[in-house]
Enzyme design. Structure first.
Site, PDB file in Angstrom:
ATOM      1  N   LYS A  41       0.845  -1.204   0.000  1.00  0.00           N
ATOM      2  CA  LYS A  41       0.000   0.000   0.000  1.00  0.00           C
ATOM      3  C   LYS A  41       0.874   1.246   0.000  1.00  0.00           C
ATOM      4  O   LYS A  41       1.819   1.334   0.778  1.00  0.00           O
ATOM      5  CB  LYS A  41      -0.871   0.033   1.270  1.00  0.00           C
ATOM      6  CG  LYS A  41      -1.795  -1.157   1.431  1.00  0.00           C
ATOM      7  CD  LYS A  41      -2.546  -1.053   2.770  1.00  0.00           C
ATOM      8  CE  LYS A  41      -3.485  -2.237   2.997  1.00  0.00           C
ATOM      9  NZ  LYS A  41      -4.048  -2.221   4.367  1.00  0.00           N
ATOM     10  N   SER A 128      -9.542   2.476   5.693  1.00  0.00           N
ATOM     11  CA  SER A 128      -8.744   3.670   5.413  1.00  0.00           C
ATOM     12  C   SER A 128      -8.758   3.956   3.918  1.00  0.00           C
ATOM     13  O   SER A 128      -8.855   5.104   3.479  1.00  0.00           O
ATOM     14  CB  SER A 128      -7.300   3.475   5.872  1.00  0.00           C
ATOM     15  OG  SER A 128      -7.243   3.160   7.231  1.00  0.00           O
TER      16      SER A 128
HETATM   17  P1  ADP Z   1      -2.467  -3.355   7.272  1.00  0.00           P
HETATM   18  O1  ADP Z   1      -1.849  -2.569   6.169  1.00  0.00           O
HETATM   19  O2  ADP Z   1      -1.466  -4.086   8.103  1.00  0.00           O
HETATM   20  O3  ADP Z   1      -3.602  -4.237   6.874  1.00  0.00           O
HETATM   21  P2  ADP Z   1      -4.478  -1.575   8.347  1.00  0.00           P
HETATM   22  O4  ADP Z   1      -4.282  -0.278   9.043  1.00  0.00           O
HETATM   23  O5  ADP Z   1      -5.198  -1.556   7.049  1.00  0.00           O
HETATM   24  O6  ADP Z   1      -3.044  -2.221   8.238  1.00  0.00           O
HETATM   25  O7  ADP Z   1      -5.251  -2.580   9.288  1.00  0.00           O
HETATM   26  C1  ADP Z   1      -4.737  -2.962  10.539  1.00  0.00           C
HETATM   27  C2  ADP Z   1      -5.648  -4.009  11.156  1.00  0.00           C
HETATM   28  O8  ADP Z   1      -6.883  -3.400  11.534  1.00  0.00           O
HETATM   29  C3  ADP Z   1      -6.039  -5.167  10.232  1.00  0.00           C
HETATM   30  O9  ADP Z   1      -6.103  -6.363  10.999  1.00  0.00           O
HETATM   31  C4  ADP Z   1      -7.393  -4.788   9.734  1.00  0.00           C
HETATM   32  O10 ADP Z   1      -8.155  -5.922   9.369  1.00  0.00           O
HETATM   33  C5  ADP Z   1      -7.968  -4.117  10.963  1.00  0.00           C
HETATM   34  N1  ADP Z   1      -9.045  -3.183  10.657  1.00  0.00           N
HETATM   35  C6  ADP Z   1      -9.007  -2.093   9.867  1.00  0.00           C
HETATM   36  N2  ADP Z   1     -10.210  -1.488   9.807  1.00  0.00           N
HETATM   37  C7  ADP Z   1     -11.041  -2.210  10.598  1.00  0.00           C
HETATM   38  C8  ADP Z   1     -12.431  -2.119  10.936  1.00  0.00           C
HETATM   39  N3  ADP Z   1     -13.206  -1.172  10.423  1.00  0.00           N
HETATM   40  N4  ADP Z   1     -12.935  -3.053  11.771  1.00  0.00           N
HETATM   41  C9  ADP Z   1     -12.150  -4.048  12.246  1.00  0.00           C
HETATM   42  N5  ADP Z   1     -10.846  -4.196  11.963  1.00  0.00           N
HETATM   43  C10 ADP Z   1     -10.292  -3.297  11.149  1.00  0.00           C
END
Ligand code: ADP
Length: 159
Positions: A41, A128
């Protein structure tokens, strides 16, 4: 002391992430939010900006810390003397990716458990990525983000 590391890119932190953090903080004595770069990403905010925003958001949570990390999550978990990797699951589509990552991490470090938390269904579709896309086109994303984060996102797209 039970310590969980919640790793992620948090670009930016959403209400879904905050919900996961609060649930984790009920289960573990300490939760360390570890902000990293996901090679798959391209980040909108720098790591420093993300750490700073998260610090503002979790300021009132006494047992939650925020840090930046590079390299393997399991190596960071060891450095923190933690036993658990905390992750959130939204939908079935998250499952496969999270499953592969958890089992990969287990081959690196069999003594570290990945624990999944399900956020409130209100946040089950909050990501995000979609927030950034909507905000870049002028969409109102205020219900998905902490207020201070929404301000920073708006400022980013004004530039
Ligand atoms: P990465 O790039 O490691 O996936 P993210 O910031 O996208 O990092 O996500 C970090 C963690 O938070 C992941 O396990 C993701 O599934 C979880 N996560 C993100 N948004 C939500 C949400 N709305 N509800 C539950 N878990 C979430």
């Amino acid at each position: 002391m039970s310590v969980a590391v919640y790793p992620g890119s948090f670009d930016p932190i959403t209400n879904g992430h905050v919900d996961v953090i609060k649930r984790g903080a009920k289960v573990f004595e300490k939760v360390v939010i570890a902000v990293g770069d996901n090679p798959a990403k391209k980040a909108l905010f720098t790591k420093d900006e993300r750490v700073e925003m998260i610090r503002e958001v979790v300021r009132s949570l006494r047992t939650v810390e925020v840090d930046a990390f590079d390299g393997l999550v399991v190596d960071y978990v060891r450095r923190q003397k933690a036993q658990v990797i905390l992750r959130g699951i939204r939908t079935i589509s998250d499952f496969e990716y999270e499953y592969q990552m958890a089992l990969t991490n287990r081959t690196f470090a069999g003594d570290i458990e990945t624990v999944f938390v399900m956020a409130h269904e209100e946040y089950s579709f909050v990501s995000s990525r979609f927030i950034k896309e909507a905000a870049s086109m002028g969409g109102d994303v205020s219900s998905f983000l902490p207020r201070e984060v929404e301000k920073r996102l708006k400022a980013k797209f004004k530039k």
